[in-house]
Motif scaffolding. Structure first.
Motif, short mmCIF file in Angstrom:
data_model
loop_
_atom_site.label_atom_id
_atom_site.label_comp_id
_atom_site.label_asym_id
_atom_site.label_seq_id
_atom_site.Cartn_x
_atom_site.Cartn_y
_atom_site.Cartn_z
N ALA A 15 19.12 71.10 32.50
CA ALA A 15 17.92 71.90 32.30
C ALA A 15 16.89 71.56 33.36
CB ALA A 15 17.36 71.65 30.91
N LEU A 17 13.01 70.78 34.72
CA LEU A 17 11.92 69.96 34.17
C LEU A 17 11.00 70.80 33.30
CD1 LEU A 17 11.10 67.77 37.30
CD2 LEU A 17 12.23 67.03 35.20
N GLN A 19 11.76 73.42 31.60
CA GLN A 19 12.46 73.66 30.33
C GLN A 19 12.35 72.46 29.41
OE1 GLN A 19 16.26 74.93 32.33
NE2 GLN A 19 16.40 76.25 30.53
N LEU A 20 12.56 71.27 29.97
CA LEU A 20 12.52 70.06 29.16
C LEU A 20 11.15 69.88 28.51
CD1 LEU A 20 14.49 67.61 31.48
CD2 LEU A 20 15.29 68.68 29.36
N GLU A 23 10.69 72.57 25.70
CA GLU A 23 11.52 72.38 24.52
C GLU A 23 11.17 71.14 23.71
OE1 GLU A 23 15.42 72.33 26.16
OE2 GLU A 23 15.42 74.47 26.68
N ASP A 24 10.29 70.29 24.23
CA ASP A 24 9.98 69.02 23.56
C ASP A 24 8.49 68.76 23.65
OD1 ASP A 24 9.81 66.52 22.48
OD2 ASP A 24 11.11 65.53 23.94
N ARG A 27 7.57 65.15 24.63
CA ARG A 27 8.27 64.60 25.80
C ARG A 27 7.48 63.46 26.46
NH1 ARG A 27 12.58 64.99 28.73
NH2 ARG A 27 12.48 64.49 30.94
N SER A 43 8.66 61.07 32.14
CA SER A 43 8.81 62.42 31.59
C SER A 43 9.15 63.45 32.66
CB SER A 43 7.54 62.83 30.83
OG SER A 43 6.43 62.95 31.71
N HIS A 46 14.79 64.25 34.91
CA HIS A 46 15.65 65.17 34.18
C HIS A 46 16.36 64.51 33.00
CE1 HIS A 46 15.05 67.48 37.93
NE2 HIS A 46 15.27 68.53 37.17
N ASP A 48 16.93 63.58 29.30
CA ASP A 48 16.50 63.99 27.97
C ASP A 48 17.15 63.04 26.97
OD1 ASP A 48 19.14 64.80 27.83
OD2 ASP A 48 18.70 66.94 27.80
#
Length: 499
Positions: A15, A17, A19-20, A23-24, A27, A43, A46, A48
């Motif tokens: 994914a 960065l 996106q990460l 989605e969190d 993070r 953070s 990449h 997760d």
């Protein structure tokens, strides 16, 4: 044999960065860690939670916990040389006998510092520290980072055999007020001993009656130093199990302890010990050196990154990239595993870097728009190291933070020349203040991170046989025994020295 867990790690979804982060919501909390006056922000890598879990399984598979225990208990983990790697014992973490021995040698060093400070050996105001590799780079970096400008002694660290490095020091120093410190683990290092002989000759030429009376030796071979002519009362030994690039915690740190004060050296050890304890006691997913190594291995093995860039946004840390080059590339620049088999994974990335904001106007073009994916490490200090207008330090910090944000976010443009792809990773390490404790913790972090990387690769980070080949070749070139090297090298020698 390569662990099957590597295949699992390489097969993980990749994914972006952005996106990460999308989605969190947690993070930053999940990948931000704080210890010993340092804050680490992972953070913008990449990694997760799934990747961390996969790396944890790999760590268990390669026996990381057993290897950490072996390192910290003084077992002979440097298998190619048949000895332990006990730099942590210098900080009070390790085999009880080794820790006690290190403390005794530290007290001997402290006692000599007190004698020198008293003027009993002479009215010294200047120090020339001679060494090379870890015997010079560590002390030079420490002094550059921690000096305040009002020290009792003027310290010059010289490593290069090039006379251009030594001559300016001799021109500005007073021979009668100069203490010569010779740092060499074996006390046979050719470059260091040639420089030392030149300094002794200079002292004699300047009227010093007994130049050797102004010498302190730092070595793991005291007998060799005595044979060279150093008085045994002015020899500060350190353990054979402390490698050169890990030796600043030992008597190799003497010149810095003398120049800056022994209390500074003690704080340095205390900061490192705090990081060692964290490394020893913390589960892998929250373990700062371990998590950093997971990121290193992700980018090296999964994304094929061949380099890692380190930028210190503090002028006092301008030698840190050089220091890390030796630590990481000498330790993990290997091509065989512990059992002598070819390494099927990539070894240490090439470490390079510079100082912000200078680097922004030089190499950052490649980082933002070049074809190479380069993980970047930013270091910054909250408390300024100067008394000028806050605008200087505020601008420095804002530039540092902005670069990490820009590398991640990028900027799309219809003009391809002005398009920034983004999704480029970085780690930011934020120090509360740059003092001996935080610097000690920072350097211990890098050492333990290097060890974890080696453990995941199943290589030995504590030998450096590759360093020796060039020295051997230089000896062959210098010898007048009829031995010849390749035609190109012989032509260069002829052009430089004549037929």
């Amino acid at each position: 044999m390569t662990s099957d867990h590597w295949q699992t790690i390489k097969a993980l979804p990749q994914a972006s960065l952005n996106q990460l982060f999308n989605e969190d919501d947690n993070r930053v909390a999940n990948f931000g860690m704080e210890h010993a006056g340092l804050y680490f922000d992972f953070s913008k890598t990449h990694l997760d939670l799934a990747a961390v879990a996969a790396f944890q399984k790999l760590a268990d598979d390669v026996g990381l916990s057993v290897k950490v225990k072996a390192l910290l208990s003084g077992e002979p983990i440097n298998i190619s040389e048949g000895r332990a790697a006990e730099h942590c014992a210098e900080r009070g973490i390790g085999n009880a006998a080794s820790v006690g021995h290190a403390k005794a040698l530290h007290q001997r060093m402290k006692g000599l510092i007190e004698v020198i400070d008293s003027g009993a050996l002479g009215e010294f105001t200047q120090i020339i520290h001679l060494g090379i590799g870890g015997s010079a780079l560590g002390p030079k970096m420490l002094h550059q980072a921690l000096k305040l400008g009002d020290e009792k002694y003027d310290l010059a660290v010289v490593s290069n055999i090039d006379g251009v490095a030594l001559e300016p020091v001799l021109e500005r120093f007073d021979a009668g007020k100069t203490l010569l410190v010779i740092a060499s683990k074996t006390f046979t290092t050719a470059e260091t001993l040639l420089n030392a002989q030149t300094v002794l000759d200079w002292m004699r030429e300047q009227g010093v009656a007994d130049p050797l009376g102004q010498v302190v030796a730092l070595t793991a071979d005291p007998d060799q130093a005595v044979s060279w002519g150093v008085d045994e009362t002015r020899i500060l030994p350190f353990s054979e199990t402390v490698g050169g690039r890990y030796s600043l915690w030992s008597s190799i740190g003497f010149s810095v302890a003398l120049a800056l004060g022994y209390d500074v050296f003690e704080d340095l050890l205390a900061g490192a010990a705090a990081m060692d304890e964290h490394f020893r006691d913390t589960p892998w997913a929250e373990n700062i050196p371990v998590l950093a190594a997971f990121a290193d291995q992700y980018y090296t093995q999964v994304r094929g990154c061949e380099t890692r860039a380190v930028f210190a946004y503090d002028e006092r840390l301008n030698l840190l990239p050089d220091y890390l080059q030796q630590l990481e590339m000498e330790s993990n620049g290997k091509s065989v595993t512990l059992d002598g088999q070819p390494l099927s994974l990539h070894s240490s990335p090439i470490v390079w870097g510079g100082v912000g904001t200078d680097a922004q106007h030089a190499v950052f073009q490649l980082l933002h728009q070049g074809t190479h994916l380069v993980p970047v490490e930013f270091l910054a200090v909250i408390e300024p190291g100067n008394s000028l207008s806050p605008a200087h330090h505020n601008g420095l910090l804002l530039n540092c933070f902005a670069q990490g944000a820009a590398l991640m976010a990028g900027k799309k443009s219809d003009d391809s020349h002005r398009n920034y792809p983004g999704d480029r990773p970085s780690v930011t390490i934020l120090l509360e203040d740059l003092d001996a404790r935080t610097l000690g913790a920072l350097l211990a972090f890098y050492e333990q991170r290097t060890f974890v990387n080696a453990s995941l690769l199943n290589i030995n980070p504590f030998d450096q046989f590759g360093v020796e080949l060039g020295k051997q070749m230089a000896g062959k070139l210098a010898a007048e025994d009829g031995n010849r090297l390749d035609a190109s090298t012989e032509e260069l020698k002829k052009r430089a020295f004549g037929a």
